[in-house]
Design a protein around this motif. Sequence first.
Motif, PDB file in Angstrom:
ATOM      1  N   LYS A 232       8.408 -31.420  15.141  1.00  0.00           N
ATOM      2  CA  LYS A 232       8.807 -32.812  14.928  1.00  0.00           C
ATOM      3  C   LYS A 232       9.313 -33.482  16.214  1.00  0.00           C
ATOM      4  O   LYS A 232      10.434 -33.983  16.278  1.00  0.00           O
ATOM      5  CB  LYS A 232       9.870 -32.891  13.831  1.00  0.00           C
ATOM      6  CG  LYS A 232       9.361 -32.410  12.479  1.00  0.00           C
ATOM      7  CD  LYS A 232      10.399 -32.588  11.399  1.00  0.00           C
ATOM      8  CE  LYS A 232       9.848 -32.127  10.042  1.00  0.00           C
ATOM      9  NZ  LYS A 232      10.842 -32.287   8.964  1.00  0.00           N
ATOM     10  N   LYS A 252      12.927 -30.350  16.676  1.00  0.00           N
ATOM     11  CA  LYS A 252      13.605 -29.476  15.726  1.00  0.00           C
ATOM     12  C   LYS A 252      13.384 -28.022  16.139  1.00  0.00           C
ATOM     13  O   LYS A 252      12.305 -27.648  16.595  1.00  0.00           O
ATOM     14  CB  LYS A 252      13.072 -29.684  14.303  1.00  0.00           C
ATOM     15  CG  LYS A 252      13.299 -31.079  13.742  1.00  0.00           C
ATOM     16  CD  LYS A 252      14.752 -31.322  13.423  1.00  0.00           C
ATOM     17  CE  LYS A 252      14.934 -32.671  12.728  1.00  0.00           C
ATOM     18  NZ  LYS A 252      16.359 -32.948  12.443  1.00  0.00           N
ATOM     19  N   HIS A 293      18.845 -29.810  21.381  1.00  0.00           N
ATOM     20  CA  HIS A 293      17.499 -30.106  20.881  1.00  0.00           C
ATOM     21  C   HIS A 293      17.056 -31.509  21.293  1.00  0.00           C
ATOM     22  O   HIS A 293      16.388 -32.209  20.527  1.00  0.00           O
ATOM     23  CB  HIS A 293      17.445 -29.936  19.358  1.00  0.00           C
ATOM     24  CG  HIS A 293      17.844 -28.569  18.902  1.00  0.00           C
ATOM     25  ND1 HIS A 293      18.666 -28.343  17.832  1.00  0.00           N
ATOM     26  CD2 HIS A 293      17.548 -27.350  19.418  1.00  0.00           C
ATOM     27  CE1 HIS A 293      18.851 -27.048  17.687  1.00  0.00           C
ATOM     28  NE2 HIS A 293      18.191 -26.436  18.638  1.00  0.00           N
TER      29      HIS A 293
END
Length: 466
Positions: A232, A252, A293
């Motif tokens: 993603k 992610k 992230h």
Amino acid sequence: MQSKVIVVLAALALMPAVLSRTRRYSRMQTNSLSKTRCDLMCFEREKESKAQCRSQCRSQELKPGTCPNSDTPKWAEACVEACNTDAQCDGTQRCCHHGCGSTCSEPLDLLTLPGLPALPTMEEPKEKRRGVVVKWSDGVGDAARAVPGRVLYLLEEQHHLGPKYEESRLGEWNLLLRTNKTKVSLRNLLKPGRWYRFRVAAVSASGTRGFSAPSASFTPRRGPRPPPMPKKLKVRPLKIENGTVTVRLEWKEPRSDLPVIRYKVFWSRRLRGLGGELDSVLVNHQTVPKDQHFIEIKDLQPNSMYFLQVQTISHYGLGKLRSEKASIFYNTTATMPPKEPEPEKLQRRERKIKGLKLNKIIWYNQKLKARISWEPIPRVHEAPGRYYVHWTTIKCDDPSKPIKDLSATTEQSTFELYELDYHCSYKINVSRSRKPKIPDSELVISVPGCDYFKRKVNSSQINCQT
């Protein structure tokens, strides 16, 4: 005298460890052996009273076995109480009192005490198809096995990551399952690239002899695979500064057999080569910590296509395993702010008063005004002419801005409207009477945004952030 000094010094030296143990046992221990024993004791109770039965069992727990008589530590004279009840001690340990102190100790006769389930013996784990079969002996032929009621087995594991087995690297014991069988098939519970050991304990309502000796070490035949690529990917524009673009690339964390140690991010500008294909120009890269992230990428060129990639990196043994690169394109043209529109065309309705128009919109000292004018009406018997000006907000791009409804009176055929806001439209009426049923004239104007005035005035004094 000298011996007393030595004892006091020893007590002082061991005091931190004693206090540490006191803190450790200051609350009820929630170990799985005691919990299982209480579950079996309360198994036949009605549903309504089971919870109270378990709670009472844990708080008043009395474990089997005899405390050692000779278990008197050197710091006994310090009179430290490391426990008060058996429930505050781990596993099969009992709270044993000695002198004026107490400590958690293993009973002397736990393995020979009658009435308890036999200590199980682990067999070597074996891999079959997609599962791992773990078996143990339930003590057939052992007189101590003849106990009334149900017996449950608690299977635990400990493991470490790596291509070679190293006992010193094994972690804590973890409960895998509770069963009444002596054989289980573990599926999807063991991860590749790890070495495992197992142990089992037999528990009845009377108590337990504790956990068996650990099994032989075991590792799944299938080795670890490279980690999956991040999921993603998303790009969020952040700001434009000094002619360059800053964006935030997010992703992610993927599910992996191996722990992620870091990520590696690549980005490059794409230009059309001689053959018309998009080619990368100067590939940049940067590492990102495992717990982060996202990354902010600065100094991107406006109106350009960029190719962004993220790669997962894991560690195994002395080497590293890398995932495929997750990728996304991003065009910085979408980041550039839209050009500020010119003022909308005026909407004008003329009735008794002719020529109502907007002359100019004025910015001065962080305030906006609009100068309007109209054709004067000839005076009657030289009496001064009086005009009533009314202006009200029609709409604003920012819904939080208040709606304004203002009025003023003038004897001139010009007027400066005040208290105007950026990005708002206004309806203006000029009439000869204060509250006419139908206004003598009507005009609609739109005030542009702050950036429009900043370009026109070319002044650093205009602050569009306020």
